[in-house]
Write a protein that holds these residues in place. Structure first.
Motif, PDB file in Angstrom:
ATOM      1  N   ALA A  74     -50.219 -13.619  12.686  1.00  0.00           N
ATOM      2  CA  ALA A  74     -50.996 -12.407  12.963  1.00  0.00           C
ATOM      3  C   ALA A  74     -50.699 -11.326  11.934  1.00  0.00           C
ATOM      4  CB  ALA A  74     -50.688 -11.906  14.372  1.00  0.00           C
ATOM      5  N   ALA A  75     -49.434 -11.201  11.542  1.00  0.00           N
ATOM      6  CA  ALA A  75     -49.060 -10.202  10.538  1.00  0.00           C
ATOM      7  C   ALA A  75     -49.740 -10.500   9.200  1.00  0.00           C
ATOM      8  CB  ALA A  75     -47.547 -10.173  10.370  1.00  0.00           C
ATOM      9  N   THR A  76     -49.832 -11.766   8.858  1.00  0.00           N
ATOM     10  CA  THR A  76     -50.512 -12.143   7.619  1.00  0.00           C
ATOM     11  C   THR A  76     -51.992 -11.768   7.678  1.00  0.00           C
ATOM     12  OG1 THR A  76     -48.963 -13.955   7.197  1.00  0.00           O
ATOM     13  CG2 THR A  76     -51.114 -14.075   6.113  1.00  0.00           C
ATOM     14  N   ARG A  77     -52.616 -12.066   8.814  1.00  0.00           N
ATOM     15  CA  ARG A  77     -54.035 -11.718   8.963  1.00  0.00           C
ATOM     16  C   ARG A  77     -54.255 -10.217   8.897  1.00  0.00           C
ATOM     17  NH1 ARG A  77     -53.643 -15.651  13.162  1.00  0.00           N
ATOM     18  NH2 ARG A  77     -53.501 -13.973  14.707  1.00  0.00           N
ATOM     19  N   ALA A  78     -53.311  -9.453   9.495  1.00  0.00           N
ATOM     20  CA  ALA A  78     -53.475  -8.005   9.574  1.00  0.00           C
ATOM     21  C   ALA A  78     -52.914  -7.268   8.365  1.00  0.00           C
ATOM     22  CB  ALA A  78     -52.800  -7.483  10.847  1.00  0.00           C
ATOM     23  N   GLY A  79     -52.272  -7.987   7.471  1.00  0.00           N
ATOM     24  CA  GLY A  79     -51.674  -7.329   6.315  1.00  0.00           C
ATOM     25  C   GLY A  79     -50.508  -6.436   6.676  1.00  0.00           C
ATOM     26  N   VAL A  80     -49.703  -6.864   7.659  1.00  0.00           N
ATOM     27  CA  VAL A  80     -48.584  -6.065   8.166  1.00  0.00           C
ATOM     28  C   VAL A  80     -47.265  -6.724   7.770  1.00  0.00           C
ATOM     29  CG1 VAL A  80     -47.406  -5.293  10.267  1.00  0.00           C
ATOM     30  CG2 VAL A  80     -49.900  -5.131  10.101  1.00  0.00           C
ATOM     31  N   ASP A  81     -46.302  -5.916   7.343  1.00  0.00           N
ATOM     32  CA  ASP A  81     -44.946  -6.388   7.079  1.00  0.00           C
ATOM     33  C   ASP A  81     -44.122  -6.163   8.343  1.00  0.00           C
ATOM     34  OD1 ASP A  81     -42.398  -6.964   6.260  1.00  0.00           O
ATOM     35  OD2 ASP A  81     -42.425  -5.669   4.485  1.00  0.00           O
ATOM     36  N   LEU A  82     -43.806  -7.239   9.059  1.00  0.00           N
ATOM     37  CA  LEU A  82     -43.087  -7.105  10.327  1.00  0.00           C
ATOM     38  C   LEU A  82     -41.742  -6.406  10.147  1.00  0.00           C
ATOM     39  CD1 LEU A  82     -43.720 -10.621  11.937  1.00  0.00           C
ATOM     40  CD2 LEU A  82     -44.900  -8.472  12.449  1.00  0.00           C
ATOM     41  N   ALA A  83     -41.093  -6.642   9.025  1.00  0.00           N
ATOM     42  CA  ALA A  83     -39.755  -6.080   8.805  1.00  0.00           C
ATOM     43  C   ALA A  83     -39.773  -4.565   8.647  1.00  0.00           C
ATOM     44  CB  ALA A  83     -39.113  -6.732   7.579  1.00  0.00           C
ATOM     45  N   ARG A  84     -40.923  -3.982   8.349  1.00  0.00           N
ATOM     46  CA  ARG A  84     -41.013  -2.538   8.178  1.00  0.00           C
ATOM     47  C   ARG A  84     -41.411  -1.818   9.466  1.00  0.00           C
ATOM     48  NH1 ARG A  84     -41.011  -0.556   3.144  1.00  0.00           N
ATOM     49  NH2 ARG A  84     -42.276   1.230   3.754  1.00  0.00           N
ATOM     50  N   ALA A  85     -41.683  -2.566  10.497  1.00  0.00           N
ATOM     51  CA  ALA A  85     -42.092  -1.940  11.757  1.00  0.00           C
ATOM     52  C   ALA A  85     -40.928  -1.193  12.391  1.00  0.00           C
ATOM     53  CB  ALA A  85     -42.613  -2.996  12.721  1.00  0.00           C
ATOM     54  N   ARG A  86     -41.242  -0.061  13.022  1.00  0.00           N
ATOM     55  CA  ARG A  86     -40.224   0.769  13.673  1.00  0.00           C
ATOM     56  C   ARG A  86     -40.035   0.272  15.105  1.00  0.00           C
ATOM     57  NH1 ARG A  86     -40.197   6.359  15.793  1.00  0.00           N
ATOM     58  NH2 ARG A  86     -42.461   6.299  15.702  1.00  0.00           N
ATOM     59  N   THR A  87     -39.461  -0.896  15.229  1.00  0.00           N
ATOM     60  CA  THR A  87     -39.237  -1.517  16.526  1.00  0.00           C
ATOM     61  C   THR A  87     -37.979  -2.355  16.432  1.00  0.00           C
ATOM     62  OG1 THR A  87     -40.269  -2.860  18.288  1.00  0.00           O
ATOM     63  CG2 THR A  87     -40.562  -3.626  16.019  1.00  0.00           C
ATOM     64  N   ARG A  88     -37.481  -2.798  17.549  1.00  0.00           N
ATOM     65  CA  ARG A  88     -36.345  -3.700  17.571  1.00  0.00           C
ATOM     66  C   ARG A  88     -36.779  -5.039  18.147  1.00  0.00           C
ATOM     67  NH1 ARG A  88     -30.826  -0.254  18.983  1.00  0.00           N
ATOM     68  NH2 ARG A  88     -30.619   0.612  16.901  1.00  0.00           N
ATOM     69  N   TRP A  89     -36.012  -6.067  17.811  1.00  0.00           N
ATOM     70  CA  TRP A  89     -36.383  -7.428  18.151  1.00  0.00           C
ATOM     71  C   TRP A  89     -35.359  -8.044  19.090  1.00  0.00           C
ATOM     72  CZ3 TRP A  89     -41.052  -9.179  16.341  1.00  0.00           C
ATOM     73  CH2 TRP A  89     -41.649  -8.392  15.350  1.00  0.00           C
ATOM     74  N   ALA A  90     -35.867  -8.712  20.104  1.00  0.00           N
ATOM     75  CA  ALA A  90     -35.014  -9.415  21.060  1.00  0.00           C
ATOM     76  C   ALA A  90     -35.533 -10.838  21.205  1.00  0.00           C
ATOM     77  CB  ALA A  90     -35.029  -8.699  22.415  1.00  0.00           C
ATOM     78  N   SER A  91     -34.625 -11.754  21.502  1.00  0.00           N
ATOM     79  CA  SER A  91     -35.027 -13.156  21.573  1.00  0.00           C
ATOM     80  C   SER A  91     -34.343 -13.869  22.723  1.00  0.00           C
ATOM     81  CB  SER A  91     -34.682 -13.881  20.265  1.00  0.00           C
ATOM     82  OG  SER A  91     -33.276 -14.023  20.136  1.00  0.00           O
ATOM     83  N   VAL A  92     -34.938 -14.994  23.110  1.00  0.00           N
ATOM     84  CA  VAL A  92     -34.326 -15.916  24.064  1.00  0.00           C
ATOM     85  C   VAL A  92     -33.959 -17.187  23.307  1.00  0.00           C
ATOM     86  CG1 VAL A  92     -34.633 -17.294  26.150  1.00  0.00           C
ATOM     87  CG2 VAL A  92     -35.672 -15.029  26.000  1.00  0.00           C
ATOM     88  N   GLY A  93     -32.684 -17.512  23.295  1.00  0.00           N
ATOM     89  CA  GLY A  93     -32.251 -18.765  22.712  1.00  0.00           C
ATOM     90  C   GLY A  93     -31.948 -18.699  21.228  1.00  0.00           C
TER      91      GLY A  93
END
Length: 307
Positions: free
Chosen positions: A45-64
């Motif tokens: 989705a980021a590729t389609r939208a031309g967005v760099d996920l690493a520059r987003a002002r958010t934090r990331w959480a994961s399971v596993g």
């Protein structure tokens, strides 16, 4: 060993909602990802939208661990990693009245109420279409506004004819189930001829039992190695013919070194998370099971644990 996936992953019916969420990542204090499939869908989705996920002002959480590795590989720092289930991640994230919100580029980091730095008390959940509500419900109970977006779909795959024939003839000793959707498909396609199953975690074990499958082992952790351990232990403990199928034991043979047949599990002590890869590649790290039992094991593809 037979490798026979029962499900496949495909894109959502429409990518518009996911693409819009990716373009608006700065609205979210957290993005919580529960599977490798979710990471891959976000990256696409980021590729389609031309967005760099690493520059987003958010934090990331994961399971596993597999999901965390996938996020790291995409250049994203994982701030919270739950090693159990999606429900464990809901408990691991801070409550909405004290979220540790990421700082905007060029500003000091700190703690806010979720609204005073421009990052609302919102969490984005990119999920599969079959995902349960444990994570969304748990986060909502902790005060978060949750946006759940379908990032991918799980579709059934018909078993090959030779695998079906082996199952009907009771030549498959055990199947490896790494997702609830796979358990449901195994039961739907084989019915009473379905073999007993070893599962990646308690969520998939619950789904298997609900589908009337016999669960003989549950992996202690959501990893390839733990799943192999559970599978090999089950096969070594029960020679070919001793593992019960959905319609009952195939034969009366007893465990190696024990005085009673292998019995289905009823309450596994651990609730592992999602996400594991087919076990065939790791089998060489364990003591080999009997040849017939090895041939009869059926690794099935994995999805997130909440299904």
């Amino acid at each position: 060993m037979l490798v026979a996936p029962l499900t496949a992953t495909t894109g959502p019916a429409s990518s518009a909602e996911l693409d819009a969420a990716v373009r608006s990542l700065d609205r979210y204090a957290w993005v919580a990802v529960t599977s490798v499939n979710g990471v891959e869908a976000l990256a696409a989705a980021a590729t389609r939208a031309g967005v760099d996920l690493a520059r987003a002002r958010t934090r990331w959480a994961s399971v596993g661990p597999a999901t965390a590795r996938s996020l790291h590989a995409a250049g994203l720092a994982v701030d919270v990693e739950a090693t159990g289930t999606a429900a464990d991640l809901a408990r691991a994230l801070p409550a909405a009245d004290r979220p540790e919100a990421p700082a905007a580029p060029g500003t000091d980091s700190g703690t806010n109420s979720g609204t005073d730095s421009g990052v609302a008390a919102r969490v984005l959940l990119p999920l599969g279409d079959l995902a349960g509500d444990a994570l969304a419900g748990g986060l909502a109970a902790r005060g978060w506004h949750v946006d759940s977006v379908v990032a991918y779909r799980t579709v059934p795959v018909a078993l090959p004819g030779d695998v079906v024939a082996d199952a009907r003839a009771h030549r498959v000793d055990v199947a490896v189930v790494a997702a609830g959707s796979a358990a449901r498909q195994l039961a739907a396609q084989l019915g009473d001829d379905a073999p007993a199953v070893v599962t990646i975690g308690e969520p998939s074990a619950r789904a298997a039992r609900a589908a009337a499958l016999s669960v003989v082992a549950v992996a202690a952790h959501p990893t390839d190695a733990a799943l192999v351990d559970a599978l090999v232990d089950a096969l070594v403990d029960a020679p070919a013919g001793a593992v019960p199928s959905a319609s009952g034991p195939v034969g009366p043979r007893e465990r190696i070194g024990a005085s009673r047949p292998l019995q289905p599990t009823s309450a596994p002590p651990v609730e592992p998370a999602p996400s594991a890869l087919p076990v065939a590649r790791d089998a060489s790290t364990r003591s080999p099971a009997p040849a017939r039992a090895r041939r009869g094991a059926v690794p099935l593809e994995a999805e997130e644990s909440s299904r």
